[in-house]
Write an enzyme that holds these catalytic residues in place. Sequence first.
Site, PDB file in Angstrom:
ATOM      1  N   HIS A 129       0.839  -1.203   0.000  1.00 52.31           N
ATOM      2  CA  HIS A 129       0.000   0.000   0.000  1.00 52.31           C
ATOM      3  C   HIS A 129       0.876   1.256   0.000  1.00 52.31           C
ATOM      4  O   HIS A 129       0.671   2.176  -0.789  1.00 52.31           O
ATOM      5  CB  HIS A 129      -0.940   0.034   1.216  1.00 52.31           C
ATOM      6  CG  HIS A 129      -1.540   1.393   1.407  1.00 52.31           C
ATOM      7  ND1 HIS A 129      -2.594   1.846   0.653  1.00 52.31           N
ATOM      8  CD2 HIS A 129      -1.171   2.431   2.211  1.00 52.31           C
ATOM      9  CE1 HIS A 129      -2.860   3.104   1.000  1.00 52.31           C
ATOM     10  NE2 HIS A 129      -2.017   3.488   1.934  1.00 52.31           N
ATOM     11  N   HIS A 134       1.421   5.191  -2.640  1.00 45.23           N
ATOM     12  CA  HIS A 134       1.773   6.587  -2.351  1.00 45.23           C
ATOM     13  C   HIS A 134       2.986   7.124  -3.100  1.00 45.23           C
ATOM     14  O   HIS A 134       3.012   8.301  -3.474  1.00 45.23           O
ATOM     15  CB  HIS A 134       2.069   6.754  -0.851  1.00 45.23           C
ATOM     16  CG  HIS A 134       0.829   6.758  -0.011  1.00 45.23           C
ATOM     17  ND1 HIS A 134      -0.025   7.833   0.057  1.00 45.23           N
ATOM     18  CD2 HIS A 134       0.286   5.802   0.792  1.00 45.23           C
ATOM     19  CE1 HIS A 134      -1.040   7.552   0.869  1.00 45.23           C
ATOM     20  NE2 HIS A 134      -0.874   6.323   1.326  1.00 45.23           N
ATOM     21  N   GLU A 175      -5.737   9.751  -0.208  1.00 43.56           N
ATOM     22  CA  GLU A 175      -6.081   8.327  -0.113  1.00 43.56           C
ATOM     23  C   GLU A 175      -7.218   7.896  -1.039  1.00 43.56           C
ATOM     24  O   GLU A 175      -7.143   6.846  -1.659  1.00 43.56           O
ATOM     25  CB  GLU A 175      -6.458   7.963   1.332  1.00 43.56           C
ATOM     26  CG  GLU A 175      -5.311   8.051   2.337  1.00 43.56           C
ATOM     27  CD  GLU A 175      -4.265   6.955   2.209  1.00 43.56           C
ATOM     28  OE1 GLU A 175      -4.298   6.168   1.247  1.00 43.56           O
ATOM     29  OE2 GLU A 175      -3.373   6.907   3.088  1.00 43.56           O
ATOM     30  N   SER A 194      -4.098   1.223  -4.851  1.00 39.90           N
ATOM     31  CA  SER A 194      -3.469  -0.017  -4.380  1.00 39.90           C
ATOM     32  C   SER A 194      -4.501  -1.085  -3.993  1.00 39.90           C
ATOM     33  O   SER A 194      -4.124  -2.147  -3.512  1.00 39.90           O
ATOM     34  CB  SER A 194      -2.561   0.275  -3.183  1.00 39.90           C
ATOM     35  OG  SER A 194      -3.310   0.788  -2.097  1.00 39.90           O
TER      36      SER A 194
HETATM   37 FE   LIG Z   1      -2.054   5.393   2.808  1.00 37.76          FE
END
Ligand SMILES: [Fe+2]
Length: 256
Positions: A129, A134, A175, A194
Amino acid sequence: MLQEKSKTEDIAPSWESYVVSQDWESFTDDDHAVWDLLFARQVELLGSRVVTPFLDGIDLLRLSHPGVPELGELNAILEPRTGWRTVAVPGLVPDDVFFAMLTERVFPVGNFIRTREQLDYLEAPDCFHDLFGHIPMLANHDFAEMARHVGELGVAAIAAGEGDRVARIYWHSVEFGLAKEDGELKILGACLASSFGESHFSLESDAVERLPFSVSRAVHTPYRHDAFQPRYLVSESLEATVEAVTATSPEELLAL
Ligand SMILES: [Fe+2]
């Protein structure tokens, strides 16, 4: 990723005390195989459903290289580009620590990866993730500066007892944000990029609301930790989100 601050913590220790060694050598062959499986599956699933700078970041940072990325090698590319670097942490860090890290262009990455049995269910964000979701966007100069600014907003908002305000901005942009690109709806946020299940759901489900992004709307829109989001905020463009968030001062945030 961030978590609620413990009510018993009056004085936060420095963010450096949360950093651990990535201990890359301790990842097993199966850990590396899980990364490869997740990476290949997610790239195929996303196709062009994600904003272009995300795909550029994957290439720039050579994330397609087999196996769990070694943070030192990653930082050697990322840091000269945008000033950001990754550090390893053992799990979620408290909100105030997380935002303090962002102000210094430091992104915490879990020092573990999910097991083969947990491919689609995670109790805490792992390095897939954190790194896949990110880091590609932190290679984009404008987004990277927005993320640093979110850190400044977070530190100020928490000091004012209004941490939820900035947590919601973070959630609805970094997010779970969606953004238009050449008129098409695309994934912007790391949780969506993700996620095997929610990436398509966020774009295609008829059962959710999609509302225009604004900083004010983000501040006042609750989110779910425990299920797919019932609503997503859609920016007119990645640039529009970056511009709106970075133009918001801590004082303005608290007055919204
Ligand atoms: Fe995150």
